[in-house]
Design a protein around this motif. Structure first.
Motif, PDB file in Angstrom:
ATOM      1  N   VAL A 138      15.075  -7.853 -10.949  1.00  0.00           N
ATOM      2  CA  VAL A 138      14.412  -6.800 -10.211  1.00  0.00           C
ATOM      3  C   VAL A 138      12.904  -6.707 -10.680  1.00  0.00           C
ATOM      4  CG1 VAL A 138      14.334  -4.655  -9.041  1.00  0.00           C
ATOM      5  CG2 VAL A 138      16.365  -5.561  -9.625  1.00  0.00           C
ATOM      6  N   ASN A 139      11.917  -7.183  -9.857  1.00  0.00           N
ATOM      7  CA  ASN A 139      10.606  -7.101 -10.064  1.00  0.00           C
ATOM      8  C   ASN A 139      10.043  -5.755  -9.592  1.00  0.00           C
ATOM      9  OD1 ASN A 139       7.658  -7.033 -10.084  1.00  0.00           O
ATOM     10  ND2 ASN A 139       7.690  -9.166 -10.883  1.00  0.00           N
ATOM     11  N   MET A 140       9.967  -4.656 -10.360  1.00  0.00           N
ATOM     12  CA  MET A 140       9.600  -3.354  -9.611  1.00  0.00           C
ATOM     13  C   MET A 140       8.154  -3.424  -8.875  1.00  0.00           C
ATOM     14  SD  MET A 140      12.188  -1.918  -9.861  1.00  0.00           S
ATOM     15  CE  MET A 140      11.760  -0.103  -8.857  1.00  0.00           C
ATOM     16  N   THR A 141       7.199  -4.191  -9.423  1.00  0.00           N
ATOM     17  CA  THR A 141       5.988  -4.255  -8.697  1.00  0.00           C
ATOM     18  C   THR A 141       6.112  -4.951  -7.336  1.00  0.00           C
ATOM     19  OG1 THR A 141       4.857  -4.510 -10.888  1.00  0.00           O
ATOM     20  CG2 THR A 141       3.593  -5.124  -8.786  1.00  0.00           C
ATOM     21  N   LEU A 142       7.056  -5.933  -7.267  1.00  0.00           N
ATOM     22  CA  LEU A 142       7.420  -6.350  -5.921  1.00  0.00           C
ATOM     23  C   LEU A 142       8.126  -5.563  -4.988  1.00  0.00           C
ATOM     24  CD1 LEU A 142       7.984 -10.430  -6.825  1.00  0.00           C
ATOM     25  CD2 LEU A 142       5.999  -9.096  -6.063  1.00  0.00           C
ATOM     26  N   SER A 143       9.130  -4.977  -5.698  1.00  0.00           N
ATOM     27  CA  SER A 143       9.930  -4.154  -4.972  1.00  0.00           C
ATOM     28  C   SER A 143       9.196  -2.837  -4.674  1.00  0.00           C
ATOM     29  CB  SER A 143      11.094  -3.779  -5.730  1.00  0.00           C
ATOM     30  OG  SER A 143      12.028  -2.764  -5.201  1.00  0.00           O
ATOM     31  N   ASN A 144       8.246  -2.019  -5.281  1.00  0.00           N
ATOM     32  CA  ASN A 144       7.641  -1.090  -4.833  1.00  0.00           C
ATOM     33  C   ASN A 144       6.656  -1.421  -3.735  1.00  0.00           C
ATOM     34  OD1 ASN A 144       9.291   0.437  -6.543  1.00  0.00           O
ATOM     35  ND2 ASN A 144       7.789   0.386  -8.270  1.00  0.00           N
ATOM     36  N   GLY A 145       5.954  -2.572  -3.935  1.00  0.00           N
ATOM     37  CA  GLY A 145       4.791  -2.843  -3.027  1.00  0.00           C
ATOM     38  C   GLY A 145       5.445  -3.547  -1.560  1.00  0.00           C
ATOM     39  N   SER A 146       6.676  -3.704  -1.512  1.00  0.00           N
ATOM     40  CA  SER A 146       7.134  -4.023  -0.170  1.00  0.00           C
ATOM     41  C   SER A 146       6.811  -3.323   1.067  1.00  0.00           C
ATOM     42  CB  SER A 146       8.511  -4.507  -0.428  1.00  0.00           C
ATOM     43  OG  SER A 146       9.039  -5.132  -1.375  1.00  0.00           O
ATOM     44  N   PHE A 147       6.745  -1.825   0.868  1.00  0.00           N
ATOM     45  CA  PHE A 147       6.542  -1.173   2.000  1.00  0.00           C
ATOM     46  C   PHE A 147       5.167  -0.991   2.403  1.00  0.00           C
ATOM     47  CE2 PHE A 147       5.525   2.879   4.080  1.00  0.00           C
ATOM     48  CZ  PHE A 147       6.477   3.030   5.253  1.00  0.00           C
ATOM     49  N   PHE A 148       4.424  -1.272   1.529  1.00  0.00           N
ATOM     50  CA  PHE A 148       2.831  -1.388   1.796  1.00  0.00           C
ATOM     51  C   PHE A 148       2.683  -2.797   2.517  1.00  0.00           C
ATOM     52  CE2 PHE A 148      -1.546  -2.475   1.080  1.00  0.00           C
ATOM     53  CZ  PHE A 148      -2.189  -1.368   1.146  1.00  0.00           C
ATOM     54  N   ILE A 149       3.280  -3.905   1.962  1.00  0.00           N
ATOM     55  CA  ILE A 149       3.124  -5.098   2.649  1.00  0.00           C
ATOM     56  C   ILE A 149       3.725  -5.083   4.144  1.00  0.00           C
ATOM     57  CG2 ILE A 149       3.878  -7.479   2.622  1.00  0.00           C
ATOM     58  CD1 ILE A 149       3.994  -7.535  -0.284  1.00  0.00           C
ATOM     59  N   PHE A 150       4.828  -4.448   4.356  1.00  0.00           N
ATOM     60  CA  PHE A 150       5.407  -4.190   5.743  1.00  0.00           C
ATOM     61  C   PHE A 150       4.279  -3.454   6.469  1.00  0.00           C
ATOM     62  CE2 PHE A 150       7.342  -0.705   7.986  1.00  0.00           C
ATOM     63  CZ  PHE A 150       7.784  -1.536   9.240  1.00  0.00           C
ATOM     64  N   ALA A 151       3.773  -2.423   6.015  1.00  0.00           N
ATOM     65  CA  ALA A 151       3.022  -1.705   6.864  1.00  0.00           C
ATOM     66  C   ALA A 151       1.523  -2.293   6.936  1.00  0.00           C
ATOM     67  CB  ALA A 151       2.736  -0.237   6.212  1.00  0.00           C
ATOM     68  N   PHE A 152       1.075  -3.032   6.148  1.00  0.00           N
ATOM     69  CA  PHE A 152      -0.146  -3.344   6.201  1.00  0.00           C
ATOM     70  C   PHE A 152      -0.316  -4.784   6.770  1.00  0.00           C
ATOM     71  CE2 PHE A 152      -2.166  -7.045   3.975  1.00  0.00           C
ATOM     72  CZ  PHE A 152      -3.441  -6.907   4.198  1.00  0.00           C
ATOM     73  N   HIS A 153       0.731  -5.468   6.859  1.00  0.00           N
ATOM     74  CA  HIS A 153       0.869  -7.208   7.040  1.00  0.00           C
ATOM     75  C   HIS A 153       0.132  -7.442   8.283  1.00  0.00           C
ATOM     76  CE1 HIS A 153       4.590  -6.708   9.364  1.00  0.00           C
ATOM     77  NE2 HIS A 153       4.114  -7.951   9.836  1.00  0.00           N
ATOM     78  N   TYR A 154       0.378  -6.803   9.550  1.00  0.00           N
ATOM     79  CA  TYR A 154       0.134  -7.020  10.741  1.00  0.00           C
ATOM     80  C   TYR A 154      -1.525  -7.136  10.801  1.00  0.00           C
ATOM     81  CZ  TYR A 154       1.388  -8.082  15.389  1.00  0.00           C
ATOM     82  OH  TYR A 154       1.749  -8.749  16.690  1.00  0.00           O
ATOM     83  N   MET A 155      -2.388  -6.358  10.122  1.00  0.00           N
ATOM     84  CA  MET A 155      -3.599  -6.424  10.105  1.00  0.00           C
ATOM     85  C   MET A 155      -4.402  -7.727   9.948  1.00  0.00           C
ATOM     86  SD  MET A 155      -4.638  -2.640   8.442  1.00  0.00           S
ATOM     87  CE  MET A 155      -3.957  -0.981   8.624  1.00  0.00           C
ATOM     88  N   LEU A 156      -3.812  -8.161   8.922  1.00  0.00           N
ATOM     89  CA  LEU A 156      -4.153  -9.295   8.351  1.00  0.00           C
ATOM     90  C   LEU A 156      -3.456 -10.635   8.969  1.00  0.00           C
ATOM     91  CD1 LEU A 156      -5.910 -11.417   6.395  1.00  0.00           C
ATOM     92  CD2 LEU A 156      -4.080 -10.971   4.609  1.00  0.00           C
ATOM     93  N   LEU A 157      -2.316 -10.595   9.294  1.00  0.00           N
ATOM     94  CA  LEU A 157      -1.609 -11.538  10.117  1.00  0.00           C
ATOM     95  C   LEU A 157      -1.994 -11.671  11.571  1.00  0.00           C
ATOM     96  CD1 LEU A 157       0.815 -13.565   9.983  1.00  0.00           C
ATOM     97  CD2 LEU A 157       2.396 -11.754  10.619  1.00  0.00           C
ATOM     98  N   GLY A 158      -2.389 -10.528  12.083  1.00  0.00           N
ATOM     99  CA  GLY A 158      -3.144 -10.912  13.351  1.00  0.00           C
ATOM    100  C   GLY A 158      -4.313 -11.683  13.271  1.00  0.00           C
ATOM    101  N   PHE A 159      -5.128 -11.529  12.405  1.00  0.00           N
ATOM    102  CA  PHE A 159      -6.297 -12.321  12.411  1.00  0.00           C
ATOM    103  C   PHE A 159      -5.811 -13.811  12.153  1.00  0.00           C
ATOM    104  CE2 PHE A 159      -9.692 -14.326   9.361  1.00  0.00           C
ATOM    105  CZ  PHE A 159     -10.640 -14.400  10.203  1.00  0.00           C
ATOM    106  N   ILE A 160      -4.861 -13.929  11.247  1.00  0.00           N
ATOM    107  CA  ILE A 160      -4.623 -15.384  10.887  1.00  0.00           C
ATOM    108  C   ILE A 160      -4.006 -15.995  12.213  1.00  0.00           C
ATOM    109  CG2 ILE A 160      -2.980 -16.937   9.602  1.00  0.00           C
ATOM    110  CD1 ILE A 160      -2.903 -14.789   7.320  1.00  0.00           C
TER     111      ILE A 160
END
Length: 365
Positions: A288-310
């Protein structure tokens, strides 16, 4: 290692791979047409992975959420109210704030381009009522050209449906306890009854916020919580059998596609993923990498902003895949870029704006 401790590690480990699968699910570039749809091998691989493999993230997450909601095994009015109060911070507040952030960004962009992104309406047609509807279902907005029954923060449709399931958890609790009493200690009866429910779910009416498939897997997780049984213990012996069965079901689905087979594929896939993760985490192969685990919710919430541009960028003539391997590389690269910048932004916000990050993350560290 105690089963309870191992299960906690399994859940923590799975957070990051699940959010990566979510990104792949939203990266089905074959819908862009053109070169993306004309490369047989690449388009077929991307379509299968995004439409068939990656969506396993949804039932797995509903399952884990159901287990965690009922893991004490007890369910009274007092416990129900306390659980909902805790979910106000962890789910409802982030839901409101992220949707508000997406809406503000869409309005700002709409000032310059004349059309509100995601909502798909002219900027002049945006009203207060339309803005309120954007927090629940953007297809309800008059003139909207979108067909996705989600809030303006598209990924948060899952949080919306999960919150509805939790509000209706007394119904789920009574249904699960009734299922347990009816099946008793007869495994064959339990399995047949479950398959009947799995088939019947396909005939449930579609109502925004009420997700029949989500409720099914939420109840599946609740089953283990109510029985106070670690699900990794129940699923661990089925790592190999579930893999063989999953391969067979995928083959059957190619010949006889139907919703029941697809739903059964999710059940078996869930068992395989959890049992495989348990084996690898217990052996120390995966940690378990806690940095990746803890950051998962932020990636989930944020990703559509950048992914929409891509997605927009890939749909232009600037980035055209002229070969199957280039298309697959761009497919993987899109996910890698979103994960990289998501973790960078999460780290910056956590170090520079810890309180705001704490609120946006629903109390998650």
């Amino acid at each position: 290692m105690k089963p309870t401790d191992l299960q906690s590690k399994v859940i923590a480990f799975m957070r990051f791979p699940l959010v990566v699968l979510l990104l792949f699910m939203h990266c089905n570039f074959t819908t862009l047409g053109g070169e993306w749809a004309s490369l047989p091998f690449a388009s077929r691989f991307i379509d299968i992975f995004s439409q068939r493999v990656a969506p396993i993230v949804i039932p797995v997450t509903f399952f884990i959420s159901g287990y965690l909601f009922f893991k004490t095994g007890q369910f009274t009015l007092d416990i129900y109210i306390k659980k909902l109060i805790r979910r106000l911070q962890s789910l409802f507040v982030p839901y409101l704030l992220w949707n508000l952030l997406y809406l503000l960004l869409a309005i700002i962009l709409g000032l310059f381009i004349g059309k509100v992104p995601i909502l798909g309406i002219p900027f002049d047609d945006l009203t207060f009522t339309s803005s309120l509807k954007a927090f629940w279902n953007i297809t309800l907005i008059p003139g909207s050209d979108t067909t996705i029954a989600a809030p303006i923060a598209i990924p948060f449709w899952f949080v919306r449906d999960l919150m509805v399931a939790m509000v209706c958890s007394p119904l789920i609790y009574f249904a699960v306890t009734w299922f347990i009493r009816l099946s008793g200690r007869r495994p064959l009866v339990r399995y047949i009854f479950f398959l009947v429910i799995l088939f019947a779910i396909g005939y449930c009416p579609q109502v925004t916020g009420i997700n029949p498939d989500g409720w099914l897997f939420f109840a599946y997780g609740a089953y283990f919580g109510i029985k106070k049984k670690e699900f990794i213990v129940a699923m661990l012996p089925y790592a190999l059998p579930s893999f063989i069965m999953l391969a067979a079901i995928v083959g059957i689905e190619q010949l006889l596609p139907c919703e029941f087979i697809y739903r059964l594929e999710h059940v078996v896939g869930l068992i395989f993923i959890i049992s495989l993760t348990t084996v690898m985490v217990r052996a120390g192969t995966w940690y378990v990498n806690m940095t990746l685990s803890n950051g998962s919710f932020f990636i989930f919430a944020f990703h559509y902003m950048l992914l929409g541009f891509i997605i927009w960028l890939y749909g232009t003539d600037t980035f055209i895949p002229h070969s199957a391997w280039l298309a697959l590389l761009m497919y993987v690269l899109a996910v890698a870029v979103v994960v990289f910048f998501g973790l960078i932004f999460y780290w910056l916000m956590r170090t520079r704006l810890p309180f705001i990050t704490y609120i946006l993350m629903g109390g998650r560290r």
